[in-house]
Write an enzyme that holds these catalytic residues in place. Structure first.
Site, short mmCIF file in Angstrom:
data_model
loop_
_atom_site.label_atom_id
_atom_site.label_comp_id
_atom_site.label_asym_id
_atom_site.label_seq_id
_atom_site.Cartn_x
_atom_site.Cartn_y
_atom_site.Cartn_z
CE LYS A 11 -3.56 -2.77 2.11
NZ LYS A 11 -4.75 -2.85 2.92
CG HIS A 98 -6.87 -3.15 -2.61
ND1 HIS A 98 -7.43 -2.42 -1.59
CD2 HIS A 98 -6.20 -4.17 -2.02
CE1 HIS A 98 -7.11 -2.98 -0.43
NE2 HIS A 98 -6.36 -4.04 -0.67
CD GLU A 100 -6.70 -0.33 1.22
OE1 GLU A 100 -5.65 -0.16 0.60
OE2 GLU A 100 -6.76 -1.09 2.23
CD GLU A 170 -7.35 -8.12 -0.52
OE1 GLU A 170 -6.36 -8.47 0.11
OE2 GLU A 170 -7.50 -6.98 -1.00
P1 PGA Z 1 -4.36 -6.53 5.48
O1 PGA Z 1 -4.63 -6.01 3.98
O2 PGA Z 1 -3.56 -7.79 5.36
O3 PGA Z 1 -3.59 -5.41 6.13
O4 PGA Z 1 -5.69 -6.75 6.10
C1 PGA Z 1 -4.86 -6.90 2.92
C2 PGA Z 1 -5.04 -6.12 1.65
O5 PGA Z 1 -5.69 -5.06 1.68
O6 PGA Z 1 -4.55 -6.52 0.57
#
Ligand code: PGA
Length: 254
Positions: A11, A98, A100, A170
């Protein structure tokens, strides 16, 4: 047999020197282990560190991926990075869709599909993320939400193109929250995704596609998650920022 994959999604973290330290640390740790041939480790740092990561990767056992790509080929798109650029830097993978990006930057399934096309055009394997938000799970819509993401993001592809896709499930409520999906929840969704792939492309192809789990995956829960028959590895956020933790997760396959 499909590949087992552990991919680290850094990220928007790390300065240049921190990235250098982490890659160095990871390389040293990977050198000490005998990774099975069917296990692929991928590191996805921010754009400015891709070249450094590729230099490390050349001497080591991991591949490098980007975290995002433009849906456009080239030209006046200030701030964007194209698939052609990633290809010219010899990258093999790129995360797409993703949560996000879907949430904060309003990426739709149609945009995800366009980015997937661009990447495939440039020989980069997309790691396509899908997953429901908490309200969708609480109202029992998770299977439908993910079906729509898979269909609209990927089902325009030919079987030949589909072979290059990696899917990451996810659940958004598990990302960065410390709340992991149970093995039952993960296996149910992964089997659901594979059944969609089977219905559209046939069992042989569906059985070749790696489906990764992401969302608070840690060294302490990786082994049981990866033991689920349809979970083929993980997309790791927070735990990929510490070489020990990332290595602890990779070791679930050793
Ligand atoms: P995390 O994130 O392992 O910090 O929960 C996973 C991702 O967003 O790919």
């Amino acid at each position: 047999m499909r590949k087992h994959i552990v991919a680290g999604n850094w990220k928007m973290n790390m300065t240049f020197s921190e990235a250098d330290d982490l890659l160095n640390d990871l390389m040293e740790k990977l050198e000490k282990e005998e990774l099975p041939r069917d296990v692929q480790v991928i590191v996805c740092p921010p754009f400015p560190y891709l070249e450094m990561a590729s230099d490390y990767a050349n001497d080591s056992y991991f591949a490098v991926g980007a975290q995002n790509v433009s849906d456009q080929e080239k030209g006046a798109y200030t701030g964007e990075v194209s698939a052609a650029m990633l290809e010219s830097c010899e990258l093999d993978y790129c995360i797409v869709g993703h949560s996000e990006r879907r949430g904060y930057y309003h990426e739709t399934n149609a945009l995800v599909a366009a980015k997937v096309d661009r990447l495939l055009m440039h020989n980069i394997r997309p790691i396509v993320c899908v997953g429901e938000v908490l309200a969708e799970r609480e109202s029992g819509q998770q299977l439908d939400v993910v079906r729509k993401q898979v269909e609209e993001g990927l089902f325009h592809l030919t079987a030949e193109q589909m072979k290059n896709i990696i899917i990451a499930y996810e659940p958004v409520w598990a990302i960065g929250t410390g709340k992991t999906a149970t093995t039952e929840q993960a296996q149910e969704m992964h089997a659901h995704i594979r059944s969609l792939l089977t219905a559209k492309y046939g069992k042989e192809l569906a059985d070749e596609i790696s489906i990764l789990y992401g969302g608070s995956c840690k060294p302490t829960n990786a082994k049981e998650l990866f033991a689920c028959p349809d979970v083929d590895g993980g997309l790791i956020g927070g735990a990929s920022l510490k070489a020990d933790d990332f290595m602890g997760i990779i070791k679930a396959f050793i």
